[in-house]
Design an enzyme around this catalytic site. Structure first.
Site, PDB file in Angstrom:
ATOM      1  N   ASP A  74      -2.306   8.130   2.379  1.00  0.00           N
ATOM      2  CA  ASP A  74      -1.294   7.201   2.866  1.00  0.00           C
ATOM      3  C   ASP A  74      -0.580   7.893   4.025  1.00  0.00           C
ATOM      4  O   ASP A  74      -0.323   9.096   3.979  1.00  0.00           O
ATOM      5  CB  ASP A  74      -0.300   6.873   1.753  1.00  0.00           C
ATOM      6  CG  ASP A  74       0.845   6.023   2.256  1.00  0.00           C
ATOM      7  OD1 ASP A  74       0.583   4.918   2.735  1.00  0.00           O
ATOM      8  OD2 ASP A  74       1.998   6.494   2.186  1.00  0.00           O
ATOM      9  N   THR A 108       2.608   7.255   5.781  1.00  0.00           N
ATOM     10  CA  THR A 108       4.044   7.511   5.798  1.00  0.00           C
ATOM     11  C   THR A 108       4.475   8.355   4.608  1.00  0.00           C
ATOM     12  O   THR A 108       4.221   8.006   3.461  1.00  0.00           O
ATOM     13  CB  THR A 108       4.814   6.180   5.806  1.00  0.00           C
ATOM     14  OG1 THR A 108       4.337   5.382   6.876  1.00  0.00           O
ATOM     15  CG2 THR A 108       6.299   6.431   5.958  1.00  0.00           C
ATOM     16  N   THR A 149      -2.413   2.624   5.824  1.00  0.00           N
ATOM     17  CA  THR A 149      -0.993   2.442   6.124  1.00  0.00           C
ATOM     18  C   THR A 149      -0.677   0.966   6.287  1.00  0.00           C
ATOM     19  O   THR A 149      -1.555   0.156   6.602  1.00  0.00           O
ATOM     20  CB  THR A 149      -0.611   3.205   7.411  1.00  0.00           C
ATOM     21  OG1 THR A 149       0.758   2.980   7.703  1.00  0.00           O
ATOM     22  CG2 THR A 149      -1.439   2.736   8.595  1.00  0.00           C
ATOM     23  N   GLY A 150       0.568   0.642   6.078  1.00  0.00           N
ATOM     24  CA  GLY A 150       1.039  -0.712   6.330  1.00  0.00           C
ATOM     25  C   GLY A 150       1.491  -0.908   7.760  1.00  0.00           C
ATOM     26  O   GLY A 150       1.852  -2.016   8.159  1.00  0.00           O
ATOM     27  N   LYS A 182      -3.677  -1.950  -1.171  1.00  0.00           N
ATOM     28  CA  LYS A 182      -4.237  -0.616  -0.964  1.00  0.00           C
ATOM     29  C   LYS A 182      -5.291  -0.282  -2.015  1.00  0.00           C
ATOM     30  O   LYS A 182      -6.288   0.380  -1.717  1.00  0.00           O
ATOM     31  CB  LYS A 182      -3.117   0.430  -0.973  1.00  0.00           C
ATOM     32  CG  LYS A 182      -2.231   0.385   0.269  1.00  0.00           C
ATOM     33  CD  LYS A 182      -1.170   1.470   0.248  1.00  0.00           C
ATOM     34  CE  LYS A 182      -0.296   1.413   1.510  1.00  0.00           C
ATOM     35  NZ  LYS A 182       0.744   2.457   1.512  1.00  0.00           N
ATOM     36  N   ASP A 239       2.372   3.419  -3.572  1.00  0.00           N
ATOM     37  CA  ASP A 239       0.936   3.675  -3.662  1.00  0.00           C
ATOM     38  C   ASP A 239       0.417   3.702  -5.097  1.00  0.00           C
ATOM     39  O   ASP A 239      -0.727   4.091  -5.327  1.00  0.00           O
ATOM     40  CB  ASP A 239       0.620   5.015  -2.991  1.00  0.00           C
ATOM     41  CG  ASP A 239       1.104   5.054  -1.553  1.00  0.00           C
ATOM     42  OD1 ASP A 239       0.892   4.070  -0.841  1.00  0.00           O
ATOM     43  OD2 ASP A 239       1.715   6.060  -1.161  1.00  0.00           O
TER      44      ASP A 239
END
Length: 715
Positions: free
Chosen positions: A407, A409, A554-555, A582, A605
Site C-alpha cells: 500500500d 500511503t 493505492t487509492g 484492494k 488495508d
C-alpha cells in the site's frame, strides 16, 4: 469557537478534509497525519506454550515448560542423578569387567546398583513415566512413552537378574543409570533453550520503570506504573523510560525506540506525538498524557504477540509431530522384529538386549525438539529486531513469496505531505517566498500548514499578525507590513489572478499546489506531495534482487501513483483503488500464481491483509493489524519486509537440517541397534546407542541456536 473552527483546519490526526476547504487544494488518500491506536492485549504468562506440571509431565512431546522453575528443577534433578549414577555404574560387574577392575567381595557391594538404581528409576525417571501416562491417556504415543518403556524394561530385567530369576547377563543397572542421566541432560538443554527463547518476553516486561512521576496540580508524586490511569499526566525526565503509552503535551526529546523498532537511531518526538511505554527520552524532559496502561499498552501487545507466535502450530511442526508418531510405530515394529529374529536364532538373552537397545535409541527426542526450538528462537529473534510474528505459518510462508504488494500511503510514503519544490515569481527569492508562506501558516496545526512551517525551519520566519482564514479559499496574515495569502485555485479565482507558469506539470503529477500572494499579486507557488520514505527505494531494490515482484496499490489518482512508483522503481501499479476493492486486486494477483504478501498500515488495508497469503502490517499494536495480519512490523521501515523473508528462509533451512539429522539418525541407528550387522561381528551396545541419541539432541539444539546470529537490521 476555536481558531481551527474558523479556519476550517483540522487537528493533527483528523481526516484529510480540512485544509482542502481552507486552501481549495486536493489532498490525496492518507496525506493527513494519522495515528495508530494501540490494540488491547492481555498477557497471561511469559513462558513456553508447552507447560509442565510439578513432576515434569508434558502436554506433548514437542516442548517443555519454559518457566525458570522447571528449568531449575530439571537442572537439579540431572546433577542429583549424575551423583547417584557414579556408584551405580562403578558397582556394576559388567562395567568393572569392561574397565578391568575388581569389585569388593563384600555382600553390600552387590546391592549398591540395585538400591541406587531403583532410586534413580523412581525419582529420576518420574518425568518420563508421568509423561508416558499422559500420552497414553491422550492416545498420542510419542517420545515419553518410548523412554518410559525403555527404562521400565531395563529396570525389570535388572531386578530379575539381581534376584537370579534370569541370567546375570541381563543386569542393565549401569545402562539404566546412564540412560536416565543422558535423557535428563537432553531435557535440561532443551528446556533451557526454550527458557532463553521466552526471555524476550521477560525482558520486555523489564523495560518498564519501577516508578512513574505523576503530575498532580503543582506537585509530582512517585507512583508505580500499574497505578497510572487514563488521562494522567506524567513527567519523564532525561534518560528515564516512559511508564505508559501516551501523547506528549509539553516538551520535545530524542527518543530511543529500539525496543519497539529494532532501530538504534533516536527519533525526535515533540508535542502531539505518541510515545510507547519502555522507550527512553534521551536528552530532554517530557510531559505526556497517558493514553493506555497495563494490558492495553503497545508493550503488552508485543509481548502477547510473541507468546501467541510461540504457541501457534505451523505446517512444519505438524510434519514433525506426524514424523514422531510414525517413528513410534517404527520403533515398536523394529523392536518386535528384533525380538522374534534373535529368539528364532536361539539367543533369547541377546533378543532382550537388542530389543531394549532399539527402544532406547528410537526415542524421537531430537525430532520433537527440531521444529519448536527453531520456530521459538526465530520468533524471539524477530521480536528483538522489531518483527512481530503473530502466525508461525505466515513466517514459514514468507520464504516462498513471489509477489509483495505495498500500500502506498503510510507504507512506501510517510503518509504526510511535505514541500518538495518552491517556484518563486520572476525577480523574487525562493527562501523569501517559503518564509512568508510559513509565517502566514504559523498559527495553523493542519498537516499542510505544518509541512510548510517544517520546510522553512532553517530560515528566518518573520512574525505574523491578523491571521484569518476563508473556507475553500485560503489563509491570510499581515507579515512585515505586507498582506500574505496562501491558498489553492479558488484563491486565484477570487483575486482574479493567473497562476505562475510551469505549475501545470505539478498538476499532471497529482501534486498539491498552493499559491502565495503578496499584496494581491502572485509571488510564488508551493508543490506539496506525500513524502517518500528514503528506505523504500532500498526495500524495492533488495526485493527485486531476490527475484520478488513488487506491486503498489493505492487509492490515489493514476498520476500521483505513477510518479511515486517511478521514483522508487516499481513497474506495476494499481491506482484509484477503494479500500474495499484492494482485496480483489490481491486475489487477482493470487490467480496469476505464486504466493502473495500484502504490506499495509493495518487500517484501511484489513481486507487485503486477510486475503493475502501473508499479511504484513506496518505499525505494531493496531487493532486491525492484530486481527488481519500474520506478521507485524514494529517500525515503519519497509526494508523490514526483506528481513522477514531472510528470517523465513534461514528458519526453514534450520528446520530441514534438524529434521534430517533427527530422523536420519534414527533410521540408521535403529537397524544397527537391532543387530543387522551381527553376521559380520558388529553389535551396537545399548550404552553407545543412548549416548549417540543424546548427542543427536544436543546437535539439534546447538544448530537451532545459530539462528540467534542472524542479522535482521535493515540495510
Amino acid at each position: 469557537m476555536s481558531r481551527e473552527d474558523h479556519t476550517g483546519h483540522h487537528p493533527v490526526g483528523a481526516p484529510s478534509t480540512g485544509h482542502d476547504h481552507a486552501h481549495g487544494a486536493h489532498i490525496s488518500e492518507g496525506q493527513a497525519a494519522h495515528e495508530h491506536h494501540r490494540g488491547s492485549a492481555t498477557v497471561t504468562e511469559a513462558g513456553s506454550p508447552h507447560r509442565q506440571d510439578a513432576h515434569g509431565g508434558h502436554d506433548g512431546h514437542s516442548g517443555h515448560g519454559g518457566h525458570t522453575g522447571h528449568v531449575e528443577r530439571f537442572r537439579r534433578l540431572f546433577w542429583i542423578m549424575l551423583v547417584l549414577a557414579i556408584p551405580v555404574v562403578a558397582a556394576s560387574a559388567m562395567f568393572a569387567m569392561l574397565l578391568g577392575y575388581e569389585l569388593p567381595d563384600a555382600t553390600w557391594s552387590t546391592w549398591v546398583s540395585p538400591v541406587l538404581g531403583t532410586v534413580m528409576f523412581i525419582w529420576g525417571g518420574a518425568p518420563f513415566l508421568t509423561g508416558a501416562a499422559e500420552e497414553l491417556r491422550a492416545k498420542r504415543p510419542g517420545m515419553m512413552l518410548l523412554v518410559a518403556l525403555a527404562i521400565t524394561v531395563a529396570f525389570v530385567a535388572s531386578w530379575l537378574a539381581t534376584l537370579g530369576v534370569v541370567a546375570h547377563g541381563l543386569d542393565f543397572w549401569w545402562e539404566l543409570a546412564l540412560l536416565i542421566v543422558i535423557m535428563l541432560l537432553g531435557h535440561w538443554i532443551e528446556m533451557r533453550s526454550l527458557a532463553q527463547t521466552s526471555s524476550a518476553l521477560d525482558s520486555l516486561a523489564a523495560l518498564l520503570p519501577d516508578e512513574a512521576e505523576r503530575v498532580e496540580g503543582d506537585a509530582v508524586v512517585r507512583v508505580a506504573p500499574s497505578d497510572l490511569t487514563l488521562d494522567d499526566v506524567v513527567l519523564v525526565r532525561p534518560g528515564a523510560r516512559v511508564p505508559a503509552d501516551g501523547a506528549i503535551i509539553d516538551g520535545a526529546a530524542e527518543m530511543d525506540e529500539s525496543m519497539v523498532t529494532g532501530e538504534s537511531r533516536t527519533v525526535r518526538r515533540s508535542a502531539g506525538d505518541r510515545v510507547v511505554a519502555g522507550t527512553v527520552a534521551t536528552d530532554s524532559a517530557l510531559r505526556l498524557r497517558v493514553t493506555a496502561v497495563g494490558d492495553d499498552t503497545a508493550l503488552a501487545g508485543i509481548r502477547r504477540l510473541v507468546l501467541e507466535a510461540q504457541s501457534s502450530t505451523s505446517r512444519a511442526q505438524r510434519l514433525a509431530d506426524t514424523a514422531a508418531a510414525l517413528l513410534f510405530w517404527f520403533a515398536l515394529g523394529a523392536a518386535a522384529v528384533t525380538a522374534v529374529v534373535w529368539s528364532i536364532a536361539g539367543q533369547p538373552d541377546d533378543a532382550v538386549i537388542r530389543t531394549i537397545t532399539v527402544l532406547v535409541i528410537a526415542c524421537p527426542h531430537a525430532l520433537g525438539l527440531a521444529i519448536p526450538l527453531v520456530v521459538s528462537i526465530a520468533t524471539e529473534r524477530a521480536a528483538r529486531g522489531g518483527i512481530l510474528v503473530k502466525d508461525r505459518l505466515a513466517l514459514e510462508s514468507m520464504r516462498t513469496v513471489s509477489t509483495v504488494v505495498f500500500d502506498k500511503t503510510g507504507t512506501l510514503t510517510k503518509g504526510q505531505p511535505t514541500v518538495t519544490e518552491v517556484r518563486p515569481a520572476s525577480g523574487l527569492d525562493r527562501d523569501e517566498i517559503l518564509a512568508l508562506a510559513a509565517a502566514a501558516e504559523a498559527d495553523s496545526e493542519h498537516p499542510l500548514a505544518r509541512a510548510i512551517v517544517a520546510a522553512a525551519s532553517d530560515l528566518h520566519v518573520p512574525a505574523a499578525a491578523d491571521f484569518t482564514s476563508s473556507p475553500a479559499v485560503g489563509v491570510r496574515a499581515r507579515v512585515g507590513g505586507r498582506t500574505v495569502e496562501v491558498g489553492g485555485p479558488n484563491l486565484l479565482r477570487e483575486r482574479d489572478v493567473d497562476e505562475l507558469d510551469g505549475v501545470e506539470q505539478w498538476r499532471a503529477e497529482g501534486a498539491i499546489i498552493l499559491h502565495v500572494l503578496v499584496d494581491g499579486r502572485p509571488a510564488g507557488a508551493l508543490k506539496l506531495a506525500d513524502e517518500i520514505r528514503e528506505e523504500s527505494r532500498a526495500a524495492i531494490r533488495q526485493l527485486r534482487h531476490r527475484g520478488v515482484d513488487v506491486v503498489m496499490i493505492t487509492g490515489d489518482a493514476e498520476a500521483v501513483a505513477r510518479t511515486v512508483a517511478a521514483e522508487i522503481g516499481i513497474d506495476r501499479v494499481f491506482a484509484g483503488v477503494r479500500p474495499e476493492d484492494k482485496s480483489a486486486r490481491v486475489a487477482e494477483l493470487q490467480r496469476e500464481g505464486g504466493t502473495v504478501a500484502m504490506v499495509g498500515d493495518g487500517v484501511n488495508d484489513a481486507p487485503a491483509l486477510a486475503q493475502a497469503d501473508v499479511g504484513i502490517a506496518i505499525g505494531a499494536g493496531t487493532d486491525v493489524a492484530i486481527a488481519s495480519a500474520g506478521v507485524i512490523l514494529a517500525s515503519d521501515d519497509p526494508r523490514s519486509v526483506v528481513s522477514v523473508i531472510d528470517l523465513s528462509a534461514a528458519s526453514y533451512r534450520k528446520m530441514k537440517q534438524n529434521l534430517w539429522w533427527a530422523a536420519g539418525y534414527n533410521l540408521i541407528a535403529v537397524p544397527l541397534a537391532a543387530g543387522v550387522l551381527a553376521p559380520i561381528g558388529f553389535v551396537m551396545p545399548m550404552s553407545v546407542g543412548a549416548i549417540l541419541m543424546s548427542v543427536s539432541t544436543i546437535v539439534v539444539a546447538l544448530n537451532a541456536q545459530l539462528l540467534r546470529r542472524l542479522d535482521l537490521r535493515p540495510r
